[in-house]
Design a protein around this motif. Structure first.
Motif, short mmCIF file in Angstrom:
data_model
loop_
_atom_site.label_atom_id
_atom_site.label_comp_id
_atom_site.label_asym_id
_atom_site.label_seq_id
_atom_site.Cartn_x
_atom_site.Cartn_y
_atom_site.Cartn_z
N UNK A 1 0.82 -1.23 0.00
CA UNK A 1 0.00 0.00 0.00
C UNK A 1 0.85 1.27 0.00
N UNK A 2 2.13 1.13 0.32
CA UNK A 2 3.02 2.29 0.35
C UNK A 2 3.10 2.94 -1.03
N UNK A 3 3.04 2.12 -2.03
CA UNK A 3 3.08 2.59 -3.42
C UNK A 3 2.02 3.65 -3.66
N UNK A 4 0.80 3.32 -3.19
CA UNK A 4 -0.31 4.24 -3.35
C UNK A 4 -0.10 5.50 -2.53
N UNK A 5 0.44 5.31 -1.31
CA UNK A 5 0.67 6.44 -0.41
C UNK A 5 1.58 7.46 -1.07
N UNK A 6 2.76 6.99 -1.53
CA UNK A 6 3.74 7.92 -2.10
C UNK A 6 3.21 8.51 -3.40
N UNK A 7 2.51 7.69 -4.17
CA UNK A 7 1.94 8.18 -5.42
C UNK A 7 0.94 9.30 -5.15
N UNK A 8 0.10 9.13 -4.13
CA UNK A 8 -0.88 10.15 -3.78
C UNK A 8 -0.17 11.45 -3.42
N UNK A 9 0.88 11.34 -2.59
CA UNK A 9 1.62 12.54 -2.19
C UNK A 9 2.21 13.25 -3.39
N UNK A 10 2.71 12.47 -4.35
CA UNK A 10 3.39 13.08 -5.50
C UNK A 10 2.38 13.69 -6.48
N UNK A 11 1.32 12.95 -6.77
CA UNK A 11 0.38 13.37 -7.81
C UNK A 11 -0.62 14.44 -7.33
N UNK A 12 -1.19 14.22 -6.14
CA UNK A 12 -2.27 15.12 -5.73
C UNK A 12 -1.75 16.45 -5.20
N UNK A 13 -0.46 16.56 -5.02
CA UNK A 13 0.18 17.81 -4.62
C UNK A 13 -0.59 18.52 -3.51
N UNK A 14 -0.63 17.92 -2.31
CA UNK A 14 -1.30 18.62 -1.22
C UNK A 14 -0.58 19.93 -0.93
#
Lengths: 362, 362, 362, 362, 362
Positions: free
Chosen positions: D238-251
Motif C-alpha cells: 500500500x506504500x506505493x499508493x501512499x507515495x503516489x498520492x503525495x506526489x500526484x495530488x500535490x497537497x
C-alpha cells in the motif's frame, strides 16, 4: 448452522429455486428461519429525550416517523413477509427492495432511492461448538430522520450501540441518522475481526498438527478452512465497493461530517479483505507442507525397510547355496567351512552397510 | 445433448465451418435442430385486451404490428431460415443481425439498432437423465411496441409469463414492451439458479464419494464437472456486460421506470457468476483431496505389507543358515539348539516390531 | 512447416538477428520463403466493370491507381524486397511500414497513416499431414480507392472473394475499398474456426487416448497441443485490439456503413479467443487426468503384486524352519507333521487373504 | 518478535478484538508494548539555530509550536494513551486519527486533514538472532511548521537524520517541514533494502541446502520464508499508493521543490515491491526443486536396491531347487553338478545385469 | 558475470545497503566495476561536419556544448563518481538524477526535466562461455543539441551507430538529437532479440535432453532458465511504459517526425515481452514433462522388476516345501516327484505370466 461441510452450499441455493417463475417483486422469504419470533424494537432519541420500547405490531411505530425526533426501528427475524410488506407501504419502499430484504442470499450492496438509502451487509458469527462461521444478512434503511435495521437472527452486537445512545456515550446524541447507520456498519465490520481471530487460531492449530502428526483429518480440516475462506471472501469482498460508494458519491442523506468515519470503515474493510487473502495464501501453502511431510515420512520408512531386505536377500542366497544336496560339494567337507561361511556373511553385510552409508542412503 | 463428454466441443465448432468462405450476411442455421417444427405464437395485449393465437405462417402476425396494442411474437425452432428472412424484411433487421439469430454459437450481447434493440442470451437446462447441462440460445428483439423472442428449442419457462399476462398478475398490463423484454430476461436468469442447484447437488455427491471411496470414476466426474463449469462460465460471463450496458447506457427504448428492474437482473447475474466461480474453486480443491486420499490409502497398504516382508526376510535368513549341510556345524548337534533358534527368531521379530512401533511406522 | 515441435521457436527468432545493428528502415525479408515466385494479381471493378489480370512487374499496376475505379492488388510471396520498395515509393508508404511488411515476425496491428491504413494480420492454416498449425502473415493496405494485400505464401482463401466480386454475389460491387478490406479480414477470421475445429478434434482424440490407454506419447501430444495454443493465442489476441480500434476510432477511410460489419468481425474474434482459452483450460485439465490415471494404474499393479509377495514370504519362512538340519527337532519325527505343516500354511494364507480383503487392499 | 512462526498471525489479530463493541474514536493501544518507557525528543531548527532536548511531559513542547522555527517532535513508544490524547487536543487531530496512531495494525496510508497530513508507514527490522523480520508502525504528522513522528519501539534509523540536521549535512536547514517528512520516509524505505538483503542471503542459503542435502527442515524454512514474504508484501504494497498520492495530488503542505524527492521514494518503493515479487517467484520455484530432488534421490535408492533384490531372488530359487530332498534327483548325483549350478548362477546374474544395463536401469 | 546462479541476487542488493542512512542525493557508485578505466568519446556532427575524439577529462568536451553542432558524449564506465559530478554541474542535472546514473540497480524509466530528458535502460548481453545473460545499465540524457550516453561496461553495440553517422548511412545527418537518442534505444532493443535467440536455443537443447535422457541436471538447467527469465522480465517490462510515455506524452524535446520511430521501438518492446512470456509458459510446461518422464521411467523399472520378484517368490516357497526334513513326506519317495515339481513350477510361472500379460502389467 451455515458451514456444515458438505451440506452447506446446495442448501443455500436450493431455497432460491422457490422464486424461479414468480413475478418480479413477489415477496417470499428465502433462507432459514433463524429467529423464533419476529421482535420489533423502537428507539427514539434526540439530544435530550431517549425512549425505548418493544412493539408487537409494526404499525405501532409509524405515527412517530414524522416527528423531528430520530427513530431507530430494529427488527429481528424477517421471515414474516407481512411485516416487510406493511413497512414497505408506509415508507414507500420499492417492491424489489422489499424482495431484497427477504432474500437472504443477497450480495452486499448499496442503493440510493433518493429519499432513503438501502444498504445490505453480511454479519459473521463464529459458532465455537461447531467450529464454523455462520453468515447472516443485515439490511439497513437510512432515511432523513429514521434508520431501520433488519436481521435474520437476533442482533446482539447492536445492543452495545443502544446502551451507548442511552448512556450518552460517544457522539450519537449530537449526530443524525447517518451517524447511527455508520455505527451499525462499524459494529458489523468490527465483529469481522473477532471471526478472523478464531479462524487464525484454527490455522495455528492446523499448522501445529502439520508439524507434529499430519493425518488425513488434517487435510480435511484444511479443505474445510479453504472453503470457509471462499465463502467469507464472497461475503466481504463486495462490501469494499459499498463503503467506497457511500464515501465517494456523497449521497445527500450522508453529511460531510460523517465522511471521515466512513473512510475509517473503508480502511477496516480493506484490512479484513487483506487478512482473508493472507489466510488463503497460508492455507494453500499448508497443502504443500502436508504432502511433502507425508511423502517424506513414507520415504523414510520405505528406505530403511528396503535396506534391511536388500542386505538379507543376498545372504539368504549364500546360505541357500550350502543347503543344496549335491553329492560332491567340497566346501561342505571342510571342517572350518561353516565358520568361513559366517565370515563371508559378515563381510558381505558390512560391505553393503558401508556402501549404503557412503551413499547416504541410511 | 450438449455436454456429452468427449464429443461435446468439436461438434459445437464443426458446424461453424459451414460458413467459412460464404459472403457475410448469408443466412445459414448453425447448430442442432432442437425442435421438430417451428412454432409461432402471438400474444397481443394492452390494459384491457388479451389475445393469444398460434399461426402457421410468419406473415400472419404482421398486420398487427402497427396497432397501438403491444405484440409479443414467440418463435420456437429457428432452423427454418426463410422465417427469419421474412421477419427480417418486415421489421427491417440488419442482415448480420439475422445471421446472429441463426448462428446458435453466438456470445451473449446487446446491440442498439436505433429502432430496435437486439439481445442474445443463453438459456440453461439441466438434463436430469444424462446429468448434463444443455445450453440453448434465445434472441430477443425489442421494438417500441413489440417483442420478438426466438428459441432453438421450446420455451417452457416463458409459459409462466404468458399466464401472468393473461391473468393480470404483476405489472405487465400497465407496462410497455421494455418491461416484457425485462421479464423474459429475468425468467432466464432465474432459471440459472435451478441449474446451479443441480450442479451443487452433484458437487455434494462427489464430495461424499471422495470421503467414502474415491475411484477413478470420481476423477472423471470431477473432470466432467470442471468442463461444464468452463462452458457455463463462458455462457454467463458476457451477460454481465449485456445487462450493465442496458442499465447504464439507457437506450431510448427502455424507460426510466424499468431501470431498477434491470439493476435487479444485474445483481442476479453477478450472483450467478460468483456462484460459478465458487463452484470452480471447490472443484479444483477436490482434485487435491482425491490425490492425497488415494496416495494416503496406497501408503497405508504399502507400509503394512512392507513391514511384514521386512520382518520375515531376516528370519528366513536365520533358518536358512541351519539348513546348510556343512559336515561340521556345532549348533546342529546341541540337543536344545532347535529351541534356542526359535528363541532367537521370537526375539528378533519382537525387537523389530518394537522398533517399528517406536518409529510410528505401524 | 511451422510448429515442428522442438525446432519451432528458435528458428522463428533467429531470423530476427539478421536485422540487429542495421539502420532502422533497412528492408530485409525476415521469415521463410514460402512461395516459389512472387505473384501479383490486379482486380479492378466498380458497379459495372470487372477486370482481372496477372502482372509480372509491380509497375504495371500503377497507372490505374488514380482512376475512379476500385483497385485490389494482391501479392503472394513477399521475399522479393525490391517489389515492396517500388510499391512503397509509388504509394508513399513510410520506410518502417515497408519494414513491417517484410518482417513476418510482426504482431497483428493497425496503423493510421492519414492517407492509408496499414493492417497486419495472422493467417492460420492447419497442415493435416504434419498435424500442425502454420501461421502466415498478411498485410493489408487500405487507401481511398485501393486495397493492397500481401501474403507470405499463396492466398487461397481470397479466391472465394474474387469469385464473389466477379459474379456480383454479395454487396462488393456497391461498396467501397473499406468493405473489400473488411471482407479480407472476415475471410481470415472465419478461417480461424476451421483451424480451431481441427484442434478440437485432436483434443477429442487425446481425451479418448487418455481414457483408453495413456502412454508417454499422450503426454507429448498434450505438451505439443499446449504449445500450439500458446502460439495461437499470441497470434490472435492482439487482433481484438486491432478490430476494436478500427470500429471505435472510426478512421476517415472507413465509412459508417461498414462499422456494423467490423463489429461482427470483433464478435468473431472474441469468440475465437474464448475458444482458445477454453481449449487451454481443457488441455491443462488433461495433464491431471493423465497423471492420476498413470498413478492409479501403477498403484493397482503394485498392490496386487505386493500382496502376493507378502503372503508367500512368511510361508517361505515356515517351510525354511523345517528345512533346518538340527539333530533334535521333535516335529520332524511326527508321522503327521508334514500334513500339519500344510494345514498351518493354508490357515496362514487364508488368514492373510481375509485380512487384506477386509481392509479392501485387494 | 513478530514473525515467530506459528504464533505470528493470530496474536496480531487477537489484540484487535479488544476494540470491537467500543464507540468509534475510543483510544486503546492495539499492539505489543515495544518500548519500556515513552521517550519524547524535540528538535527545533532553522538555518541558524539548532536546539535539541528531551522532555518528560508532552506539554513541554507546545509553547514552541507557533514560533517561526521548525519543530520536530519524535516520540518512541506509543502505549501511553494519554500522551496521544494531549497531543491530539493541542494540534486538533481528529479522534479517528488518534485511534489510527494507537492501532498498530494499521495499513500504510496518507490522509489530508487540510492543516496537517497524516502518514502511516511500516518500518521493517531484521532480527539476526531469531532470523525473522519484525514490523513496526511509524506515524508521521506533517504540519506547516512541525513534524511529529511516532514509533512503537525506538527510532534508531532517525538518529542519522538528527545528526545530519545538527551538522548541517544535506539540505535540511534550507528546506521546510515537508522535506523533513520526506527524509523520514526515505530513511524507512532505504532501510527496506537492508531487510531484503538479509532475506536474499537466506534464500541463497536455502538454495545451497537444496543442492547439497535437502531435508524436511529445508521445506519448513521455505514455508517460513514464503510466509514472511506474504507479510512483507502486505506491509509494503500500500506504500506505493501512499507515495503516489503525495506526489500526484500535490497537497498544499508539500512544496513543488520536494516533488522530485517524492518521485525518488516512489521509484524505490516500486523496486522494493518488485524485489519482493521476484523473491516470491524464486521461493515458489524452490519447492519444485525440493520435491524433484527428494523424489530423484529416493528413486535412485529404490532402483539400485530393487535391482539387487531382483537378481538374488531368482538365484535363491535355483539353489532352493537343489535343496529339495527328493529321493530321485539325477543332477545331485553328478559329480560336476555343484560346479555346473555355480555356472548357471553366474550366467543368470550376468544376463540380468546386462539386460538392466542395456535398459539403463542401473 | 551477472547470472552466476545462486550468488546472483543477494550480491545485487547488498551493494544497495551502502546507501542506507546517507543523505539523499549523495553520490555513490552502486554496482560492480565493469570497465577498467572510464573512457570518454565525443562525436560532433551536422550535415557537413563530422568530428570524433577521445578525451581524458570530462571538462574537455564542454566548450563545444553551446555550438549549433550536435554533440554526442559517450561514457564507458561510471564508477568514477567525480566525472558524473562534473557533468551534472555543467549540464544542470538534478542531484537525484546523478544518483540514478550511479545506482546501477535502477528500474528502466524516463524523466522529463524540461531542458533535458533522462532515460534509463537495461542492456542485455549473452555470455556464451558462462551461458548466462548479463544485464548492464545504460543512461541516456537527451538535450536540445546533445546526447549523453553512459554505460557500466563498454558500448560495443553503439559502434555501429557511430560508423553509420560517419559514413552518412541512414538519416542521422539530417535529423536532430532526438533521432540519435532513438537509434541508441533501438540498438539496445534490437540486441534483446539476439539474447532471446540464445535463450531459445537453450530451451531447445533442454527440450531435447528432456526427451532423450532427463537428469537432475536438466531440472537445474530449467530452474536456472526460469530464474533468468524472471530477471529478464523485470528488466524489460518497465521499458514498455518508458517508450509509451515518450510516444504518447510528446515531450517538446522530441519532434513529431521521430514519433513513428518510437512507435516502432514500442512494437519491438511488446514483442520482446511477449516472447519472454512465451518462454516462461514453455519452461513451466517443461517441469511437468520432466516429472512425468521421470516417474514413467521409474514406474517402468519398478514394474518389470516387481513382476520378476513376484513370480519367483511363490516358486521359492514351493521348492522350500520339498527342502523340509520331515520323516514322512510321501512325495519325496516318488521316483517322478522331482520332475513333477518342475512341472508345477513351470505351470505356476506360465500362469502368472499369462495373468500379468492379460492385465497389461508387462
Amino acid at each position: 448452522m451455515f458451514f456444515c461441510g458438505v451440506l452447506l452450499m446446495p442448501r443455500l441455493i436450493k431455497k432460491r429455486s422457490k422464486k424461479a417463475g414468480l413475478s418480479p417483486g413477489t415477496l417470499i422469504h428465502i433462507g432459514e428461519k433463524r429467529a423464533e419470533k419476529t421482535r420489533i424494537r423502537i428507539i427514539e432519541y434526540d439530544e435530550k429525550i431517549f425512549q425505548e420500547r418493544e412493539v408487537a405490531k409494526i404499525e405501532e411505530c409509524f405515527p412517530l416517523q414524522d416527528a423531528p425526533i430520530l427513530t431507530w426501528i430494529n427488527i429481528d427475524g424477517i421471515h414474516q413477509v407481512e411485516i416487510i410488506e406493511t413497512l414497505g407501504k408506509h415508507f414507500g419502499l420499492h417492491p424489489l427492495l422489499q424482495e431484497d430484504i427477504l432474500n437472504t442470499d443477497q450480495r452486499p450492496k448499496v442503493e440510493d432511492h433518493d429519499d432513503h438509502l438501502f444498504i445490505v451487509l453480511k454479519m459473521l458469527h463464529y459458532d465455537d461448538k461447531e467450529k464454523e462461521v455462520t453468515i447472516e444478512q443485515v439490511s439497513i434503511i437510512l432515511g432523513p430522520q429514521f434508520v431501520i435495521s433488519l436481521h435474520e437472527g437476533d442482533s446482539d452486537i447492536f445492543n452495545l450501540i443502544r446502551e451507548r445512545i442511552k448512556n450518552k456515550i460517544g457522539r450519537h446524541r449530537k449526530m443524525g441518522a447517518d451517524y447511527l447507520a455508520y455505527t451499525l456498519m462499524d459494529a458489523i465490520v468490527d465483529h469481522y475481526f473477532i471471526v478472523l481471530e478464531k479462524l487464525g487460531e484454527r490455522i495455528e492449530l492446523i499448522e501445529e498438527a502439520l508439524v507434529a502428526k499430519p493425518t488425513q483429518d488434517t487435510i480435511r480440516e484444511i479443505h474445510k478452512l479453504k472453503r470457509e475462506l471462499i465463502f467469507l471472501r464472497k461475503s466481504v469482498w463486495p462490501l469494499r465497493e459499498v463503503v467506497n460508494t457511500l464515501e465517494r458519491e456523497e449521497p445527500p442523506l450522508i453529511q460531510v461530517s460523517v465522511a471521515p468515519y466512513l473512510r475509517d470503515v473503508y480502511d477496516h474493510t480493506i484490512q479484513v479483505i487483506e487478512t482473508i487473502e493472507t489466510f488463503r495464501d497460508m492455507v494453500s501453502g499448508m497443502l504443500d507442507i502436508y504432502l511433502s511431510s507425508v511423502s517424506n515420512k513414507m520415504n523414510e520408512v520405505m528406505k530403511v525397510l528396503t535396506v534391511i531386505a536388500t542386505i538379507f536377500i543376498p545372504l539368504t542366497f549364500i546360505v541357500g547355496v550350502y543347503g543344496m544336496n549335491f553329492k560332491y560339494m567340497p566346501e561342505l567337507e571342510w571342517s572350518w567351512g561353516y565358520f568361513a561361511i559366517w565370515g563371508v556373511i559378515v563381510v558381505v553385510a558390512l560391505g553393503m552397510l558401508t556402501y549404503f552409508g557412503k551413499k547416504k542412503w541410511l
